[in-house]
Design an enzyme around this catalytic site. Structure first.
Site, PDB file in Angstrom:
ATOM      1  N   ASP A  99      46.732  46.411  25.703  1.00 31.18           N
ATOM      2  CA  ASP A  99      46.022  45.330  26.386  1.00 31.18           C
ATOM      3  C   ASP A  99      45.645  45.843  27.785  1.00 31.18           C
ATOM      4  O   ASP A  99      46.519  46.186  28.582  1.00 31.18           O
ATOM      5  CB  ASP A  99      46.959  44.113  26.504  1.00 31.18           C
ATOM      6  CG  ASP A  99      46.202  42.813  26.487  1.00 31.18           C
ATOM      7  OD1 ASP A  99      46.576  41.901  25.729  1.00 31.18           O
ATOM      8  OD2 ASP A  99      45.202  42.708  27.240  1.00 31.18           O
ATOM      9  N   ASP A 201      41.187  42.371  28.563  1.00 26.93           N
ATOM     10  CA  ASP A 201      41.433  40.992  28.989  1.00 26.93           C
ATOM     11  C   ASP A 201      40.247  40.459  29.810  1.00 26.93           C
ATOM     12  O   ASP A 201      39.715  41.162  30.678  1.00 26.93           O
ATOM     13  CB  ASP A 201      42.696  41.010  29.875  1.00 26.93           C
ATOM     14  CG  ASP A 201      43.224  39.629  30.177  1.00 26.93           C
ATOM     15  OD1 ASP A 201      43.576  38.910  29.235  1.00 26.93           O
ATOM     16  OD2 ASP A 201      43.263  39.249  31.369  1.00 26.93           O
ATOM     17  N   GLU A 264      37.957  40.615  25.060  1.00 30.42           N
ATOM     18  CA  GLU A 264      38.348  39.202  24.978  1.00 30.42           C
ATOM     19  C   GLU A 264      37.251  38.421  25.671  1.00 30.42           C
ATOM     20  O   GLU A 264      37.035  38.589  26.880  1.00 30.42           O
ATOM     21  CB  GLU A 264      39.680  38.917  25.661  1.00 30.42           C
ATOM     22  CG  GLU A 264      40.086  37.451  25.484  1.00 30.42           C
ATOM     23  CD  GLU A 264      40.931  36.884  26.611  1.00 30.42           C
ATOM     24  OE1 GLU A 264      40.879  37.404  27.733  1.00 30.42           O
ATOM     25  OE2 GLU A 264      41.656  35.911  26.366  1.00 30.42           O
ATOM     26  N   HIS A 325      47.929  34.418  21.476  1.00 31.27           N
ATOM     27  CA  HIS A 325      49.034  33.945  22.326  1.00 31.27           C
ATOM     28  C   HIS A 325      48.595  32.872  23.307  1.00 31.27           C
ATOM     29  O   HIS A 325      49.400  32.413  24.128  1.00 31.27           O
ATOM     30  CB  HIS A 325      49.623  35.145  23.070  1.00 31.27           C
ATOM     31  CG  HIS A 325      48.633  35.794  23.982  1.00 31.27           C
ATOM     32  ND1 HIS A 325      47.519  36.471  23.516  1.00 31.27           N
ATOM     33  CD2 HIS A 325      48.557  35.835  25.316  1.00 31.27           C
ATOM     34  CE1 HIS A 325      46.808  36.898  24.537  1.00 31.27           C
ATOM     35  NE2 HIS A 325      47.410  36.515  25.646  1.00 31.27           N
ATOM     36  N   ASP A 326      47.302  32.537  23.264  1.00 27.80           N
ATOM     37  CA  ASP A 326      46.792  31.524  24.211  1.00 27.80           C
ATOM     38  C   ASP A 326      46.395  30.215  23.541  1.00 27.80           C
ATOM     39  O   ASP A 326      45.979  29.285  24.246  1.00 27.80           O
ATOM     40  CB  ASP A 326      45.533  32.057  24.916  1.00 27.80           C
ATOM     41  CG  ASP A 326      45.822  33.227  25.807  1.00 27.80           C
ATOM     42  OD1 ASP A 326      44.956  34.122  25.905  1.00 27.80           O
ATOM     43  OD2 ASP A 326      46.921  33.266  26.397  1.00 27.80           O
TER      44      ASP A 326
HETATM   45  O1  TEU Z   1      43.169  34.682  28.693  1.00 28.80           O
HETATM   46  C1  TEU Z   1      41.974  34.319  29.315  1.00 28.80           C
HETATM   47  C2  TEU Z   1      41.412  33.056  28.861  1.00 28.80           C
HETATM   48  O2  TEU Z   1      40.280  32.749  29.251  1.00 28.80           O
HETATM   49  C3  TEU Z   1      42.057  32.061  27.993  1.00 28.80           C
HETATM   50  O3  TEU Z   1      43.196  32.568  27.467  1.00 28.80           O
HETATM   51  C4  TEU Z   1      42.342  30.817  28.822  1.00 28.80           C
HETATM   52  O4  TEU Z   1      41.541  30.791  29.936  1.00 28.80           O
HETATM   53  C5  TEU Z   1      43.750  30.818  29.361  1.00 28.80           C
HETATM   54  O5  TEU Z   1      44.628  30.952  28.280  1.00 28.80           O
HETATM   55  C6  TEU Z   1      43.958  29.485  30.080  1.00 28.80           C
HETATM   56  O6  TEU Z   1      43.630  28.453  29.209  1.00 28.80           O
HETATM   57  C7  TEU Z   1      43.629  35.990  29.084  1.00 28.80           C
HETATM   58  C8  TEU Z   1      44.999  36.220  28.488  1.00 28.80           C
HETATM   59  O7  TEU Z   1      44.889  36.224  27.063  1.00 28.80           O
HETATM   60  C9  TEU Z   1      45.902  35.122  28.971  1.00 28.80           C
HETATM   61  O8  TEU Z   1      47.180  35.201  28.351  1.00 28.80           O
HETATM   62  C10 TEU Z   1      46.052  35.291  30.474  1.00 28.80           C
HETATM   63  O9  TEU Z   1      46.813  34.217  30.987  1.00 28.80           O
HETATM   64  C11 TEU Z   1      44.679  35.296  31.155  1.00 28.80           C
HETATM   65  O10 TEU Z   1      43.709  36.088  30.496  1.00 28.80           O
HETATM   66  C12 TEU Z   1      44.802  35.906  32.548  1.00 28.80           C
HETATM   67  O11 TEU Z   1      45.072  37.282  32.415  1.00 28.80           O
END
Ligand code: TEU
Ligand code: CA
Length: 539
Positions: A99, A201, A264, A325-326
């Site tokens: 990542d 990311d 991403e 994971h989000d």
């Molecule tokens: O996530 C970025 C992202 O835009 C979405 O995941 C969303 O904005 C975020 O989860 C809030 O709702 C990436 C990573 O996958 C995430 O885990 C990190 O928190 C984020 O970037 C910052 O690095």
């Protein structure tokens, strides 16, 4: 596609390292845990692992806030552990994707410590500093994804710095060539260690408007939406200049053979496609998250598949994601029965699928008691269901204490149903969703039509989604019943018989079918319509 690249035919498995397996008894997953379970991943049938960040980090955003890009955080182990993992993975022909988090560093990164030290520090321009619009007022209306303003006032130098996410994740200034070359060197450091590629990311955030114009109000904003959705991120994401930066990043990747760049990107399909770049000079795979937010309904899904397939640039390779994971887990979004149908959709569509750890056993969202919440997003914007911990709980290996994930209480609670829902149990149970994932992964390896074939929509009426995958005379027919009512489906016109290869219930393998297939509620089936199946039929 003449000869397929590994990242076009292999299935990617996302590992959230904190929650995969703990081997040093601190309740947090680590590299030795991953290394200890590579045979599990090979046996499941995936070809590549993408590991969420494992680099030095104060863990304000659990590793997405990096304080040293060229090191392994002691929580996850040592660089020797990493090198051992790489060797063990490559010995098993498993690719390893890391990542890469270039948009922002941790506020503990030495670069930021220097940058914030004074206005004339050589690294001042490595980050985004602006004067107050007026005393005590942020430079403009930009908002953080983690709630509140995206500007944090730094008293020492009397300016604000920009952070798209957590205040402890200051955004780097990618307009600065020194930042670009430093981050290219980070890529080369890991590429020289044999890393097979990167998931980048928030790549669509890298460039912000150089005039710092206010973002416009979002007319579609609804109460309950994440607070930053009050504005359209017009001047803070998806800027035209980003594509040149991505092309330069891609050129670094291409200095090494056979490596992959995954972006991403949370954008609608028509914008997402731009990230393949002019003449495919962008990322190989702009992550396609359209299934994550889709209405789970046959016509909606058929429509988004057709739109995506139609929008792809020539040579642009598709990919599909059900979860990460989000976002809330698919088995909770569509329910345990439809989670099997979703698995069949994910693994029979055209392009590269990504499986999120635990989805292969149907793991669901785990409710997190308030005192156990870890996610800064939930802490900053509580009670709106935005928290991501519920989709990051320890992988349920067996029915033992802490589900075999750790010997001490893990950093997040284990799902209450771990004694019934775990890998050991599902490996033994021929009707488990694990066995379905494993069978579908094997089918992808057996069937060129699934790996490399065309996608041909057949129909999407009521709850039924039907399509074929075709390659050099082989025809695979996929029938997905997104409803709970049994039904019957006619084989496609030009085929009168076939062989059923897999049912989501795991109980109809090798069944011969003629003309009509009976389909149960919540059932999906994959049928081989190729010539051989028909010839083999008794007259
Ligand atoms: O996530 C970025 C992202 O835009 C979405 O995941 C969303 O904005 C975020 O989860 C809030 O709702 C990436 C990573 O996958 C995430 O885990 C990190 O928190 C984020 O970037 C910052 O690095
Ligand atoms: Ca550990």
């Amino acid at each position: 596609m003449t000869s397929a690249c590994w990242w076009q035919t292999d299935v990617i498995y996302q590992i959230y390292p904190r929650s995969f397996l703990d081997r040093n008894g601190d309740g947090i997953g680590d590299l030795r845990g991953i290394a200890a379970r590579l045979d599990y991943l090979v046996d499941l049938g995936v070809g590549a692992i993408w590991i969420s960040p494992i680099f030095a980090s104060p863990m304000a955003d659990f590793g997405y806030d990096i304080s040293d890009y060229n090191s392994i955080d002691p929580l996850f182990g040592t660089m020797a552990d990493f090198d051992a993992l790489m060797k063990a993975a490559h010995d098993r022909d498993l690719k390893v994707i890391l990542d890469f988090v270039p948009n922002h560093t941790s506020d503990q990164h030495p670069w930021f410590q220097q940058s914030r030290a004074s206005r004339d520090n050589p690294r001042r321009d490595w980050y985004i500093w602006r004067n107050p619009a007026q005393p005590g007022v942020a430079p403009n209306n930009w908002l953080s994804e983690f709630g509140g303003s995206a500007w944090e006032f730094d008293g020492l130098t009397g300016q604000y710095y920009y952070h798209a996410f957590h205040t402890r994740q200051p955004d780097l200034n990618w307009r600065n060539p020194a930042v670009r070359s430093a981050m290219h060197e980070v890529l080369r450091f890991w590429l020289r260690k044999g890393v097979d590629g990167f998931r980048v990311d928030v790549i669509w955030h890298l460039v912000k408007d150089d005039q710092y114009r206010d973002n416009p109000i979002n007319p579609q904003f609804r109460l309950g939406d994440p607070p930053n959705r009050r504005l359209v991120p017009l001047y803070t994401t998806d800027r035209p200049e980003v594509h040149d930066l991505i092309a330069a990043m891609r050129r670094v990747i291409d200095e090494f053979d056979d490596r992959v760049l995954i972006g991403e990107i949370y954008l609608p399909i028509e914008r997402l496609i731009a990230y393949y770049g002019r003449d495919l000079s962008g990322v190989h795979l702009p992550f396609n998250f359209s299934l994550i937010g889709a209405r789970w309904q046959a016509q909606s899904i058929a429509k988004l598949i057709d739109e995506y397939e139609a929008a792809l640039p020539p040579g642009g390779w598709p990919n599909w994601v059900l979860g990460n994971h989000d976002r809330p887990r698919i088995a909770s979004r569509v329910g345990p029965d439809q989670a099997r149908v979703a698995a069949m959709l994910l693994l029979t569509l055209r392009g590269t699928p990504t499986i999120y750890y635990g989805d292969e056993i149907g793991m669901q969202q785990v409710p997190i008691p308030p005192e156990q919440i870890r996610d800064p997003l939930e802490k900053n914007v509580p009670g709106r269901g935005l928290g991501r911990d519920g989709a990051r709980t320890p992988l349920q290996w067996d029915g033992g204490k802490f589900a075999g994930f750790a010997t001490v209480a893990p950093w997040l609670p284990v799902a209450a149903n771990y004694a019934q829902q775990n890998i050991a149990e599902q490996i033994r149970n021929p009707g488990s969703i694990y066995r379905l994932y494993r069978r579908l992964l094997a089918l992808r390896r057996e069937q060129p039509a699934l790996r490399r074939g065309s996608y041909r929509p057949i129909s999407a009426n009521g709850d039924l989604l039907l399509y074929t995958r075709e390659f050099e005379g082989d025809r695979i027919f996929v029938v997905l019943n997104l409803g709970s009512e049994p039904t019957a489906v006619a084989l496609p016109a030009e085929s009168r018989a076939g062989r059923l290869l897999v049912s989501t219930f795991g109980d109809r393998d090798r069944e011969l079918v003629r003309e009509i297939i009976d389909i149960r509620g919540n059932e999906g089936v994959v049928v081989e319509l190729s010539k051989q199946a028909v010839d083999a039929l008794p007259d």
